[in-house]
Design a protein around this motif. Structure first.
Motif, PDB file in Angstrom:
ATOM      1  N   VAL A 167       0.844  -1.201   0.000  1.00  0.00           N
ATOM      2  CA  VAL A 167       0.000   0.000   0.000  1.00  0.00           C
ATOM      3  C   VAL A 167       0.878   1.249   0.000  1.00  0.00           C
ATOM      4  CG1 VAL A 167      -1.652   1.357   1.347  1.00  0.00           C
ATOM      5  CG2 VAL A 167      -2.002  -1.104   1.073  1.00  0.00           C
ATOM      6  N   VAL A 168       1.915   1.250   0.852  1.00  0.00           N
ATOM      7  CA  VAL A 168       2.847   2.387   0.895  1.00  0.00           C
ATOM      8  C   VAL A 168       3.524   2.578  -0.458  1.00  0.00           C
ATOM      9  CG1 VAL A 168       4.998   3.247   1.918  1.00  0.00           C
ATOM     10  CG2 VAL A 168       3.247   2.234   3.382  1.00  0.00           C
ATOM     11  N   LEU A 169       3.951   1.472  -1.067  1.00  0.00           N
ATOM     12  CA  LEU A 169       4.604   1.544  -2.379  1.00  0.00           C
ATOM     13  C   LEU A 169       3.652   2.106  -3.431  1.00  0.00           C
ATOM     14  CD1 LEU A 169       6.983   0.924  -4.255  1.00  0.00           C
ATOM     15  CD2 LEU A 169       6.074  -1.402  -4.499  1.00  0.00           C
ATOM     16  N   THR A 194       9.064   2.707 -12.721  1.00  0.00           N
ATOM     17  CA  THR A 194      10.386   2.400 -12.166  1.00  0.00           C
ATOM     18  C   THR A 194      10.311   2.181 -10.658  1.00  0.00           C
ATOM     19  OG1 THR A 194      11.473   3.712 -13.883  1.00  0.00           O
ATOM     20  CG2 THR A 194      12.742   3.253 -11.885  1.00  0.00           C
ATOM     21  N   VAL A 195       9.591   3.057  -9.969  1.00  0.00           N
ATOM     22  CA  VAL A 195       9.463   2.955  -8.515  1.00  0.00           C
ATOM     23  C   VAL A 195       8.721   1.679  -8.121  1.00  0.00           C
ATOM     24  CG1 VAL A 195       8.314   3.980  -6.516  1.00  0.00           C
ATOM     25  CG2 VAL A 195       9.669   5.410  -8.039  1.00  0.00           C
ATOM     26  N   LEU A 196       7.656   1.354  -8.847  1.00  0.00           N
ATOM     27  CA  LEU A 196       6.912   0.126  -8.550  1.00  0.00           C
ATOM     28  C   LEU A 196       7.793  -1.112  -8.696  1.00  0.00           C
ATOM     29  CD1 LEU A 196       3.418   0.713 -10.202  1.00  0.00           C
ATOM     30  CD2 LEU A 196       3.870   0.297  -7.781  1.00  0.00           C
ATOM     31  N   LEU A 197       8.524  -1.206  -9.807  1.00  0.00           N
ATOM     32  CA  LEU A 197       9.374  -2.376 -10.045  1.00  0.00           C
ATOM     33  C   LEU A 197      10.500  -2.464  -9.018  1.00  0.00           C
ATOM     34  CD1 LEU A 197       9.619  -2.321 -13.946  1.00  0.00           C
ATOM     35  CD2 LEU A 197       8.275  -3.871 -12.521  1.00  0.00           C
ATOM     36  N   ALA A 198      11.132  -1.327  -8.723  1.00  0.00           N
ATOM     37  CA  ALA A 198      12.233  -1.328  -7.749  1.00  0.00           C
ATOM     38  C   ALA A 198      11.722  -1.657  -6.359  1.00  0.00           C
ATOM     39  CB  ALA A 198      12.926   0.033  -7.757  1.00  0.00           C
TER      40      ALA A 198
END
Length: 386
Positions: A167-169, A194-198
């Motif tokens: 949820v935070v991600l 990018t942020v989701l995958l990382a």
């Protein structure tokens, strides 16, 4: 004790400062000193967390953490890893990436800064999982009971920490990552994917490394319990069994310690991400940065071993709580830093403040326990007529 534990740190500090002075003069020496202090202040909570894990390991693996581990921390995370990040994100060859890091400092800084959202998401999710698994566990000793008791009750849901992290991600990816400022300050760029995958990569890394470490640790505990139960058997039957059992325990202990070592290195990597990015506010020379941050990393490792050998975490029982709260704060700061720049001094002060408060609470707890013990002793003497 102090010299034995911090001897290598003192020696590396002297060598690093001398090298900086010879190669870059007084200015380089000053920058290396500042980076060293910055690394120690930002990563002090890292030492407390590491000590809680390292005390489960035997002296051999403690030495491995202080020797091989420091090579990984200094050369791997502070020197090689940023270059790898540049090579991957900018789609450069390894040789070209090294040339950029050495010859074109401004471009190197821009490329590393551009990769910050991915780095922050990976490290932030890994650290957030450490914090959540700690805070959702029902512990005998509680620091902030008004908060930790209800969290321990809802923490009985096994997947809760994973759900909260995702949820935070998701929130970070749909808010902070959708309009990340570019390096030159003109315009923004969408880094949500990018942020989701990382972030998912950081979560998976935590689950895999931590899960394997926990598995071998539990197997080791089970074998130790089996050995204790078999102590009453006849001598001729118990001798071969003991031999077999000991061999199994040694093998499992080695595997458990190995994966704990890997777990410690990933934790250190997560902490080092923030330090490497923050160091660009002071210098963009990769070698100056590596020396300064490497000296700081060496002190963190020496401090970790010192805490283990002195039994500090057993004497001051709230220190681990304070360090985990600091980790939770750092995880949140990393996620926010995807879009907004957070000064390193704020990150360091939050961690030091939380650990300082937990230390003072531990001291007060110990004094209270000592006073109660002396009162009960006096009452027993009166009751016995002494």
């Amino acid at each position: 004790m102090l010299l034995k534990t911090f001897g290598w740190s003192f020696a590396i500090t002297a060598a690093g400062l001398a090298l900086a002075g010879v190669l870059w003069g007084w200015q380089g020496l000053a920058i290396v000193a500042i980076l060293s202090v910055l690394e120690v202040s930002v990563s002090f909570d890292n030492a407390v967390i590491n000590a809680g894990i390292l005390r489960k390991m035997n002296p051999f693996w403690q030495k491995m953490f202080l020797t091989l581990g420091i090579l990984i921390a200094v050369f791997g995370m502070r020197l090689v890893f940023p270059v790898v990040i540049v090579a991957v994100t900018a789609q450069l060859g390894p040789i070209e990436a090294v040339k950029v890091a050495i010859q074109d400092h401004d471009r190197y800084e821009a490329l590393v800064t551009s990769a910050h959202p991915a780095i922050a998401a990976f490290g932030g999710m890994f650290l957030l999982m450490i914090f959540l698994d700690f805070i959702f566990e029902d512990r005998d000793i509680k620091w902030l009971g008004w908060l930790e008791r209800p969290l321990a009750k809802i923490g009985k849901l096994e997947t809760l920490s994973i759900v909260v992290s995702l949820v935070v991600l998701l929130i970070a990816a749909t808010t902070f990552a959708t309009s990340v400022p570019v390096h030159d300050g003109e315009g923004t760029i969408d880094k949500a994917t990018t942020v989701l995958l990382a972030g998912i990569g950081g979560l998976v890394t935590y689950l895999v490394v931590g899960g394997i470490s926990d598995f071998f640790e539990s197997r080791l505990e089970e074998d130790e319990e089996d050995d204790e139960e078999s102590e009453g058997e006849a001598a001729k039957d118990s001798a071969p069994a003991a031999k077999q059992g000991n061999g199994s325990v040694v093998g499992l202990a080695g595997k458990a310690a190995f994966f704990m070592f890997l777990y410690l290195e990933v934790i250190d990597a997560s902490f080092s991400f923030d330090g490497v990015i923050g160091a660009f506010a002071i210098t963009n020379d990769i070698f100056v940065m590596a020396i300064g941050l490497g000296i700081g990393a060496m002190y963190i490792r020496s401090l970790t071993v010192f805490l283990v050998r002195k039994g500090t975490l057993d004497d001051y029982v709230y220190l681990e709580h304070g360090a985990h709260y600091a980790i939770g704060a750092l995880a949140v700061i990393l996620m926010i830093s995807i879009k907004h720049e957070i000064p390193e001094v704020i990150t360091g002060l939050i961690g030091v403040a939380l650990i300082g408060l937990s230390f003072l609470s531990s001291v007060m707890r110990n004094r209270k326990a000592a006073a109660e013990g002396s009162d009960s002793g006096a009452k027993s003497e009166v009751a016995s007529g002494v």
